[in-house]
Design a protein around this motif. Structure first.
Motif, short mmCIF file in Angstrom:
data_model
loop_
_atom_site.label_atom_id
_atom_site.label_comp_id
_atom_site.label_asym_id
_atom_site.label_seq_id
_atom_site.Cartn_x
_atom_site.Cartn_y
_atom_site.Cartn_z
N LEU A 1 22.00 2.86 16.30
CA LEU A 1 20.76 2.17 16.64
C LEU A 1 20.09 1.66 15.38
O LEU A 1 20.10 2.31 14.33
CB LEU A 1 19.82 3.12 17.38
CG LEU A 1 20.27 3.57 18.78
CD1 LEU A 1 19.25 4.55 19.35
CD2 LEU A 1 20.41 2.38 19.72
N HIS A 2 19.50 0.47 15.52
CA HIS A 2 18.76 -0.09 14.39
C HIS A 2 17.39 0.57 14.26
O HIS A 2 16.87 0.70 13.16
CB HIS A 2 18.61 -1.60 14.57
CG HIS A 2 19.93 -2.32 14.62
ND1 HIS A 2 20.70 -2.52 13.50
CD2 HIS A 2 20.62 -2.85 15.67
CE1 HIS A 2 21.80 -3.17 13.84
NE2 HIS A 2 21.78 -3.38 15.16
N SER B 1 19.54 8.11 15.65
CA SER B 1 20.47 7.35 14.83
C SER B 1 21.58 6.69 15.65
O SER B 1 22.22 5.76 15.19
CB SER B 1 21.09 8.26 13.76
OG SER B 1 21.75 9.35 14.41
N TYR B 2 21.81 7.17 16.86
CA TYR B 2 22.87 6.61 17.68
C TYR B 2 22.51 6.83 19.16
O TYR B 2 21.62 7.62 19.50
CB TYR B 2 24.22 7.26 17.35
CG TYR B 2 24.21 8.77 17.46
CD1 TYR B 2 24.44 9.41 18.69
CD2 TYR B 2 23.97 9.57 16.33
CE1 TYR B 2 24.42 10.79 18.78
CE2 TYR B 2 23.94 10.94 16.43
CZ TYR B 2 24.17 11.56 17.66
OH TYR B 2 24.14 12.92 17.76
N ILE B 3 23.23 6.14 20.02
CA ILE B 3 23.08 6.27 21.47
C ILE B 3 24.43 6.66 22.07
O ILE B 3 25.48 6.15 21.64
CB ILE B 3 22.55 4.96 22.09
CG1 ILE B 3 22.35 5.14 23.61
CG2 ILE B 3 23.49 3.78 21.81
CD1 ILE B 3 21.67 3.95 24.26
N ILE B 4 24.38 7.56 23.00
CA ILE B 4 25.59 8.08 23.65
C ILE B 4 25.76 7.38 25.00
O ILE B 4 24.83 7.37 25.83
CB ILE B 4 25.53 9.60 23.83
CG1 ILE B 4 25.36 10.29 22.48
CG2 ILE B 4 26.79 10.10 24.54
CD1 ILE B 4 26.52 10.09 21.53
N PHE C 1 19.69 11.30 22.38
CA PHE C 1 18.34 11.65 21.93
C PHE C 1 17.29 10.92 22.77
O PHE C 1 16.26 11.48 23.13
CB PHE C 1 18.19 11.30 20.44
CG PHE C 1 16.83 11.63 19.88
CD1 PHE C 1 16.46 12.95 19.64
CD2 PHE C 1 15.89 10.63 19.63
CE1 PHE C 1 15.21 13.26 19.15
CE2 PHE C 1 14.64 10.94 19.13
CZ PHE C 1 14.29 12.24 18.88
N TYR C 2 17.55 9.68 23.12
CA TYR C 2 16.58 8.91 23.91
C TYR C 2 16.45 9.48 25.32
O TYR C 2 15.34 9.61 25.85
CB TYR C 2 17.02 7.44 23.96
CG TYR C 2 16.24 6.62 24.95
CD1 TYR C 2 14.93 6.20 24.68
CD2 TYR C 2 16.80 6.27 26.18
CE1 TYR C 2 14.22 5.46 25.59
CE2 TYR C 2 16.09 5.53 27.10
CZ TYR C 2 14.80 5.12 26.80
OH TYR C 2 14.07 4.40 27.70
N MET C 3 17.56 9.82 25.94
CA MET C 3 17.51 10.36 27.30
C MET C 3 16.83 11.72 27.32
O MET C 3 16.16 12.08 28.29
CB MET C 3 18.93 10.47 27.86
CG MET C 3 19.65 9.13 28.01
SD MET C 3 18.81 8.04 29.17
CE MET C 3 19.00 8.97 30.67
N LYS C 4 16.97 12.49 26.24
CA LYS C 4 16.31 13.79 26.17
C LYS C 4 14.80 13.63 26.12
O LYS C 4 14.06 14.35 26.81
CB LYS C 4 16.82 14.54 24.93
CG LYS C 4 16.27 15.93 24.78
CD LYS C 4 16.87 16.61 23.56
CE LYS C 4 16.32 18.03 23.40
NZ LYS C 4 16.88 18.70 22.21
#
Length: 748
Positions: free
Chosen positions: A89-90, A96-99, A195-198
């Motif tokens: 992710l920018h 830092s990343y998306i799963i 991390f976003y979904m959490k």
């Protein structure tokens, strides 16, 4: 030990081989000649010495089963692997990343691969097919090969078109398949959490819904009772209302939601409009009709207003009432309330359940164990039949005409219902006439010896009376024209139709009152006797069984009666006159036999006699009738008979000749035609049609004119005129046959 390389000691390895082509090693790429590949086989596709060819498809170990191709052995089998990808992710504030989680489908039948992205709520990714089903090549430098089943394992990284997928697990079928294929799977791994979904799931725990509702799960009820309907036949009794009628209804209960729908079964000409529904589909309360409710009373949820003015939004000032204080409680009809014999309340009207269909009976028998489904009759009792009274007969016209003028406003012609009990069809009675010889019963000496011919026509039940006389041109004087004769003793001016004399009342010895004149029936013609004997159910006196049984009981007790019969025949001719036999039998019966029963017995033992006049006189009479109607069309008779004569014997049956004569409209009466046919028939009732129709042709075979004699002379003589009943039913009786039946056969 190896064989020496000598002729006859070596094997030809090309036996059975069909391919001998050379592989192509050189080619052009962008118009530049170059070596295509080093892994190209040799002649016939066989590998070169020391060369190992790479398989193009998955190679499975051969088992003990059938050697079927892969597209047959692995048809409809799919391997499913669970994988994920990591994308950087920018925006580092969200991680830092998306799963992203994927499903990799591998088809063993052709080694094709398909990648799907399952639906994830608020993930921001478009679900669906990511890679269409196709064969995917390996990453460089092995791009000339494709993925097989042996490239997949848990924990391995798979690169599809430059994108790396991490396999962390697979389903149970895939594990079993890989185990049978000889692949040892690594233990399952955990997929890292996004991390976003959490963060998003934590926020969801604190978000309040804008609309307060209670979730009601009716899915199971829908799956169990979809399209299942209970059907009842009901009765709405409106006898207390102004209409005063009983109305049939069809009640349908929908198990899917407990609603009720009612339709009305209207008979023809009921006077009501055919509405689609008497009650639309809805839930029906048990205690209806109820009062008017305020808006919001009839609801399933209750929301409490707890807003105090300090909340940021009014949404946070509402709360669901868990205890449902003040909720309106209503009881609706359920399937347990509907059974045969129960009276339910449909918005104030009492409806009685009378019957149900087969599915409903099975449902109640399975669920509630009910066995008794005795239906209740819905049809109302028949209304009292009002007898229609007609005014009495006025005396003008016939009784039927007067009755028709009372039935309708416009007088119509009366059509008699000519139905008689002897035959069911009217056509069967056509042309049947029963003739009786009768004597007038009177105290006047001049009229005591007058004889009459009474004819009864079965076609319409009419009668005619003629008197043989010498002063008439035709030899018969009309005494009564053809009409229906009423029974005596009936009132003239009455409302009911009169009763008329029926054919069952006519038999020998009966006294018939014809318009005030009393006649005693003395005899009848042969056709009438045969007709009465063929219809014993209507003429029981013509059955000789009862009188013969009675005579047998009396005669068998006395042997002297036998000598009396023998003494009455001094010439031993084995027959005696009819009058002598009648006197002896009537004396033995002592008044227990009437005339018709005696004649039935005498006809069993009569001596056969010639029933018709002489042939010459008969043919002369036939020619006279044909000349009277100028009948000369004799040409089609013989060709038609030749066509009907299949066996070419020049003879036809008596019935075929009769049918042909009637079809060609031969102008002869029924009795005259029967007498003529009897003259030409043989023992087998066969007639030579050439001699028969040649004798009828009065042009080619003329005869002297027939001299008409007086009927009174005919009655006094032995011969009887055609159509005239004889005064004596028969001439002689075979008394020997009679005695043998009474005493049993004895030696003469």
């Amino acid at each position: 030990m190896a064989l020496p390389p000598l002729p006859g000691y070596s094997f030809n390895r090309n036996v059975g081989k069909q391919k001998f082509h050379k592989s192509h090693h050189w080619g052009f790429c962008n118009n530049v000649g170059m070596l295509l590949s080093e892994d190209i086989p040799g002649i016939g596709g066989e590998p070169l010495p020391g060369q190992k060819l790479k398989p193009k498809h998955s190679v499975y170990a051969k088992g003990t089963g059938s050697d079927a191709p892969a597209w047959v052995a692995f048809d409809k089998q799919v391997l499913c692997f669970y994988a994920y990808t990591k994308d950087e992710l920018h925006d580092k504030s969200l991680g830092s990343y998306i799963i992203a989680r994927y499903k990799i489908y591998f088809y063993p039948e052709d080694d094709t691969i398909q990648v799907n992205l399952p639906d994830m709520k608020n993930s921001g990714l478009q679900p669906g097919i990511v890679i269409q089903r196709n064969r995917i090549s390996l990453p460089p430098p092995d791009e000339d090969q494709f993925y097989t089943v042996y490239h997949f394992n848990i924990g391995e990284d798979i690169v599809f078109y430059g994108r790396t997928y991490k396999i962390y697990d697979c389903d149970a079928f895939t594990k079993n398949f890989m185990k049978k294929a000889g692949v040892k799977l690594n233990p399952p791994q955990q997929c890292p959490e996004d991390f976003y979904m959490k963060i998003w799931r934590k926020k969801q725990d604190f978000v309040q819904p804008f609309r307060y509702y209670e979730s009601t799960n009716t899915r199971q009820q829908f799956l169990d009772y979809n399209k299942k309907i209970l059907r009842f036949l009901c009765l709405l009794d409106d006898s207390t209302s102004l209409s005063e009628e009983r109305r049939k209804l069809v009640l349908r209960y929908f198990l899917i939601d407990g609603t009720i729908e009612i339709r009305e079964l209207l008979p023809d000409n009921s006077g009501r409009h055919r509405l689609p529904f008497l009650l639309k589909r809805q839930k029906v309360p048990k205690y209806a009709p109820t009062g008017m409710y305020q808006p919001g009373d009839e609801t399933d949820q209750i929301v409490l207003n707890v807003f105090n003015g300090y909340a940021v939004s009014r949404v946070h000032g509402y709360k669901m009432d868990i205890h449902k204080v003040g909720k309106l409680k209503q009881e609706f009809y359920e399937d347990s309330d509907l059974y045969i014999g129960n009276t339910i309340n449909i918005w104030g009207r009492k409806v009685l359940i009378c019957d149900c269909d087969g599915f409903t009976k099975t449902y109640y028998k399975t669920k509630y164990g009910i066995e008794d489904f005795t239906s209740i009759p819905c049809d109302p009792p028949p209304p009292p039949k009002i007898e229609r009274k007609f005014p009495p007969y006025t005396g003008f016209g016939s009784e039927e005409d007067s009755l028709c003028s009372c039935i309708g406003l416009l007088p119509q012609r009366c059509i008699y219902q000519r139905k008689f009990d002897v035959f069911k069809e009217k056509d069967s009675n056509e042309g049947i006439v029963l003739r009786f010889l009768a004597k007038l019963i009177t105290r006047q000496d001049d009229n005591k010896h007058r004889l009459f011919v009474i004819s009864y026509f079965l076609t319409d039940g009419t009668m005619s009376v003629f008197e043989p006389t010498e002063n008439s041109v035709l030899g018969l004087h009309k005494f009564l024209k053809r009409i229906r004769v009423k029974r005596p003793g009936q009132e003239l001016f009455k409302s009911e139709l009169s009763e008329y004399i029926k054919v069952e009342e006519l038999y020998i010895g009966a006294e018939v009152n014809v318009n005030g004149y009393l006649f005693r029936l003395l005899s009848a013609d042969e056709y009438t006797f045969n007709f009465m004997e063929n219809n014993l159910d209507k003429f029981p006196l013509c059955n000789p069984e009862r009188p013969l049984q009675m005579l047998k009981e009396k005669i068998s007790k006395s042997r002297a009666l036998k000598h009396i019969f023998i003494a009455a025949d001094p010439g031993f001719t084995r027959k005696m006159p009819y009058s002598t036999f009648r006197d002896l039998v009537m004396a033995i019966a002592a008044g227990k036999l009437n005339e018709q029963e005696f004649i039935s017995v005498a006809r069993q033992y009569q001596v056969p006699e010639v029933p018709c006049p002489e042939t010459d006189d008969l043919m002369a009479l036939v020619h006279k009738e044909l000349k009277k109607y100028t009948f000369e069309n004799f040409e089609p008779f013989i060709p038609t008979c030749i066509y009907e004569d299949r066996k070419k014997k020049n003879v036809l049956h008596k019935n075929d000749i009769r049918r042909l004569c009637k079809a060609c409209r031969l102008p002869l009466t029924h009795d005259l035609l029967e007498c003529l046919l009897s003259k030409f028939e043989d023992s087998e009732e066969q007639i030579n049609y050439e001699s028969f129709f040649n004798a009828l042709n009065w042009r080619t075979n003329p005869l002297p004119d027939w001299v008409e004699t007086s009927p009174m002379e005919e009655i006094s003589e032995d011969d009887v005129s055609v159509g005239m009943p004889p005064p004596v039913p028969m001439e002689c009786i075979d008394y020997v046959k009679f005695l043998n039946d009474m005493y049993g056969p004895e030696e003469e």
